[in-house]
Design a protein around this motif. Structure first.
Motif, PDB file in Angstrom:
ATOM      1  N   TYR A 181       0.815  -1.211   0.000  1.00 52.97           N
ATOM      2  CA  TYR A 181       0.000   0.000   0.000  1.00 52.97           C
ATOM      3  C   TYR A 181       0.851   1.265   0.000  1.00 52.97           C
ATOM      4  O   TYR A 181       0.444   2.292  -0.534  1.00 52.97           O
ATOM      5  CB  TYR A 181      -1.033   0.006   1.128  1.00 52.97           C
ATOM      6  N   GLN A 182       2.059   1.196   0.575  1.00 53.76           N
ATOM      7  CA  GLN A 182       2.954   2.358   0.523  1.00 53.76           C
ATOM      8  C   GLN A 182       3.413   2.606  -0.911  1.00 53.76           C
ATOM      9  O   GLN A 182       3.429   3.743  -1.382  1.00 53.76           O
ATOM     10  CB  GLN A 182       4.159   2.140   1.435  1.00 53.76           C
ATOM     11  N   LEU A 183       3.776   1.534  -1.594  1.00 56.20           N
ATOM     12  CA  LEU A 183       4.188   1.652  -2.994  1.00 56.20           C
ATOM     13  C   LEU A 183       3.031   2.167  -3.853  1.00 56.20           C
ATOM     14  O   LEU A 183       3.221   3.030  -4.712  1.00 56.20           O
ATOM     15  CB  LEU A 183       4.671   0.299  -3.523  1.00 56.20           C
ATOM     16  N   ALA A 184       1.825   1.641  -3.602  1.00 55.63           N
ATOM     17  CA  ALA A 184       0.651   2.055  -4.377  1.00 55.63           C
ATOM     18  C   ALA A 184       0.365   3.538  -4.173  1.00 55.63           C
ATOM     19  O   ALA A 184       0.041   4.250  -5.132  1.00 55.63           O
ATOM     20  CB  ALA A 184      -0.567   1.220  -3.978  1.00 55.63           C
ATOM     21  N   ARG A 185       0.506   4.020  -2.949  1.00 57.99           N
ATOM     22  CA  ARG A 185       0.254   5.445  -2.678  1.00 57.99           C
ATOM     23  C   ARG A 185       1.299   6.339  -3.335  1.00 57.99           C
ATOM     24  O   ARG A 185       1.039   7.501  -3.598  1.00 57.99           O
ATOM     25  CB  ARG A 185       0.190   5.688  -1.172  1.00 57.99           C
ATOM     26  N   GLU A 186       2.480   5.771  -3.596  1.00 56.59           N
ATOM     27  CA  GLU A 186       3.531   6.514  -4.300  1.00 56.59           C
ATOM     28  C   GLU A 186       3.371   6.407  -5.814  1.00 56.59           C
ATOM     29  O   GLU A 186       4.199   6.915  -6.565  1.00 56.59           O
ATOM     30  CB  GLU A 186       4.908   5.983  -3.885  1.00 56.59           C
ATOM     31  N   GLY A 187       2.327   5.708  -6.256  1.00 55.38           N
ATOM     32  CA  GLY A 187       2.064   5.570  -7.681  1.00 55.38           C
ATOM     33  C   GLY A 187       2.800   4.418  -8.348  1.00 55.38           C
ATOM     34  O   GLY A 187       2.745   4.263  -9.564  1.00 55.38           O
ATOM     35  N   GLN A 188       3.465   3.605  -7.545  1.00 52.75           N
ATOM     36  CA  GLN A 188       4.187   2.458  -8.106  1.00 52.75           C
ATOM     37  C   GLN A 188       3.249   1.261  -8.211  1.00 52.75           C
ATOM     38  O   GLN A 188       2.295   1.131  -7.453  1.00 52.75           O
ATOM     39  CB  GLN A 188       5.376   2.103  -7.216  1.00 52.75           C
ATOM     40  N   SER A 189       3.559   0.379  -9.140  1.00 52.37           N
ATOM     41  CA  SER A 189       2.769  -0.829  -9.327  1.00 52.37           C
ATOM     42  C   SER A 189       3.706  -2.022  -9.408  1.00 52.37           C
ATOM     43  O   SER A 189       4.710  -1.988 -10.116  1.00 52.37           O
ATOM     44  CB  SER A 189       1.938  -0.730 -10.606  1.00 52.37           C
ATOM     45  N   VAL A 190       3.400  -3.058  -8.657  1.00 52.39           N
ATOM     46  CA  VAL A 190       4.194  -4.273  -8.639  1.00 52.39           C
ATOM     47  C   VAL A 190       3.259  -5.436  -8.928  1.00 52.39           C
ATOM     48  O   VAL A 190       2.200  -5.553  -8.318  1.00 52.39           O
ATOM     49  CB  VAL A 190       4.876  -4.478  -7.262  1.00 52.39           C
ATOM     50  N   ALA A 191       3.638  -6.278  -9.865  1.00 56.17           N
ATOM     51  CA  ALA A 191       2.825  -7.447 -10.180  1.00 56.17           C
ATOM     52  C   ALA A 191       3.039  -8.511  -9.108  1.00 56.17           C
ATOM     53  O   ALA A 191       4.164  -8.974  -8.892  1.00 56.17           O
ATOM     54  CB  ALA A 191       3.194  -7.992 -11.548  1.00 56.17           C
ATOM     55  N   LEU A 192       1.977  -8.857  -8.420  1.00 54.76           N
ATOM     56  CA  LEU A 192       2.049  -9.897  -7.399  1.00 54.76           C
ATOM     57  C   LEU A 192       1.587 -11.219  -7.993  1.00 54.76           C
ATOM     58  O   LEU A 192       0.642 -11.243  -8.782  1.00 54.76           O
ATOM     59  CB  LEU A 192       1.146  -9.540  -6.210  1.00 54.76           C
ATOM     60  N   PRO A 193       2.233 -12.305  -7.601  1.00 46.36           N
ATOM     61  CA  PRO A 193       1.775 -13.599  -8.097  1.00 46.36           C
ATOM     62  C   PRO A 193       0.459 -13.998  -7.410  1.00 46.36           C
ATOM     63  O   PRO A 193       0.211 -13.620  -6.266  1.00 46.36           O
ATOM     64  CB  PRO A 193       2.905 -14.548  -7.702  1.00 46.36           C
ATOM     65  N   PRO A 194      -0.374 -14.763  -8.119  1.00 47.83           N
ATOM     66  CA  PRO A 194      -1.613 -15.238  -7.490  1.00 47.83           C
ATOM     67  C   PRO A 194      -1.300 -16.175  -6.327  1.00 47.83           C
ATOM     68  O   PRO A 194      -0.255 -16.837  -6.319  1.00 47.83           O
ATOM     69  CB  PRO A 194      -2.325 -15.995  -8.608  1.00 47.83           C
ATOM     70  N   ARG A 195      -2.213 -16.194  -5.363  1.00 51.33           N
ATOM     71  CA  ARG A 195      -2.064 -17.040  -4.181  1.00 51.33           C
ATOM     72  C   ARG A 195      -3.272 -17.963  -4.075  1.00 51.33           C
ATOM     73  O   ARG A 195      -4.383 -17.557  -4.419  1.00 51.33           O
ATOM     74  CB  ARG A 195      -2.001 -16.179  -2.920  1.00 51.33           C
ATOM     75  N   PRO A 196      -3.073 -19.156  -3.539  1.00 48.90           N
ATOM     76  CA  PRO A 196      -4.224 -20.056  -3.396  1.00 48.90           C
ATOM     77  C   PRO A 196      -5.123 -19.625  -2.235  1.00 48.90           C
ATOM     78  O   PRO A 196      -4.639 -19.283  -1.153  1.00 48.90           O
ATOM     79  CB  PRO A 196      -3.577 -21.411  -3.122  1.00 48.90           C
ATOM     80  N   VAL A 197      -6.420 -19.603  -2.481  1.00 51.43           N
ATOM     81  CA  VAL A 197      -7.420 -19.338  -1.449  1.00 51.43           C
ATOM     82  C   VAL A 197      -8.565 -20.332  -1.665  1.00 51.43           C
ATOM     83  O   VAL A 197      -8.682 -20.937  -2.732  1.00 51.43           O
ATOM     84  CB  VAL A 197      -7.960 -17.887  -1.485  1.00 51.43           C
ATOM     85  N   ILE A 198      -9.393 -20.471  -0.661  1.00 53.32           N
ATOM     86  CA  ILE A 198     -10.550 -21.357  -0.765  1.00 53.32           C
ATOM     87  C   ILE A 198     -11.800 -20.563  -0.430  1.00 53.32           C
ATOM     88  O   ILE A 198     -11.875 -19.918   0.617  1.00 53.32           O
ATOM     89  CB  ILE A 198     -10.429 -22.555   0.198  1.00 53.32           C
ATOM     90  N   VAL A 199     -12.763 -20.603  -1.327  1.00 47.53           N
ATOM     91  CA  VAL A 199     -14.082 -20.025  -1.064  1.00 47.53           C
ATOM     92  C   VAL A 199     -15.034 -21.210  -0.895  1.00 47.53           C
ATOM     93  O   VAL A 199     -15.275 -21.963  -1.840  1.00 47.53           O
ATOM     94  CB  VAL A 199     -14.541 -19.091  -2.203  1.00 47.53           C
ATOM     95  N   SER A 200     -15.527 -21.395   0.323  1.00 48.35           N
ATOM     96  CA  SER A 200     -16.413 -22.520   0.630  1.00 48.35           C
ATOM     97  C   SER A 200     -17.826 -22.288   0.137  1.00 48.35           C
ATOM     98  O   SER A 200     -18.498 -23.222  -0.291  1.00 48.35           O
ATOM     99  CB  SER A 200     -16.439 -22.777   2.137  1.00 48.35           C
TER     100      SER A 200
END
Length: 162
Positions: free
Chosen positions: A59-78
């Motif tokens: 969020y600090q990077l985002a507020r500075e206008g920077q963008s970083v590609a994050l890899p997807p993470r596994p989640v479970i929606v029941s």
């Protein structure tokens, strides 16, 4: 979530930065998309998150206008239920049971994209975290009563020790 409006944070924290038509989304579409988002999923966290990259929170990077590609993470929606607001068809309510690490803002964003529009989270109420449930919580009056009882019991024990 609000259909047709996208924000950089995927929630109402940021101003709307993208608008797309949403009127084409039907209740049948909501049902179909809810089924697509149940099970084991790969989810990309939002830029406005506390995940650290190079020692800095995203969020600090985002507020500075920077963008970083994050890899997807596994989640479970029941389970996931979606239904329109009775007062505003642009707003969609939902109930989700999910694993730890699931970003509800990202889920709203992804649902909007899957519906051929954009969406952002406008409100969130956690009904449960782990074994704690909202339905089991005390209201303020109950909490005050309990604290007063404990205070009286403590004072009485102090008097009896004298």
């Amino acid at each position: 979530m609000r259909l047709g409006e996208g924000t950089a944070s995927y929630d109402a924290e940021c101003e709307v930065s993208e608008r797309l038509p949403w009127e084409h989304v039907t209740d049948v579409d909501l049902q179909a998309v809810s089924e697509r988002f149940v099970g084991d999923l790969m989810q990309v966290p939002p830029m406005f998150s506390a995940i650290k990259v190079g020692g800095q929170k995203m969020y600090q990077l985002a507020r500075e206008g920077q963008s970083v590609a994050l890899p997807p993470r596994p989640v479970i929606v029941s389970s996931l239920r979606l239904w329109r607001s009775e007062t505003s068809p642009q707003d969609v309510h939902f109930y989700v049971a999910c694993s730890k690490g699931t970003y509800i803002r990202s889920l709203a964003y992804d649902i909007g994209r899957a519906l051929g529009t954009v969406a952002h989270l406008v409100a969130l109420r956690r009904e449960a975290v782990g074994s704690y449930r909202v339905g089991d919580a005390w209201d303020l009056r109950q909490l005050i009563d309990q604290l007063e009882q404990q205070k009286r019991a403590f004072l009485l024990s102090q008097q009896q020790q004298r």
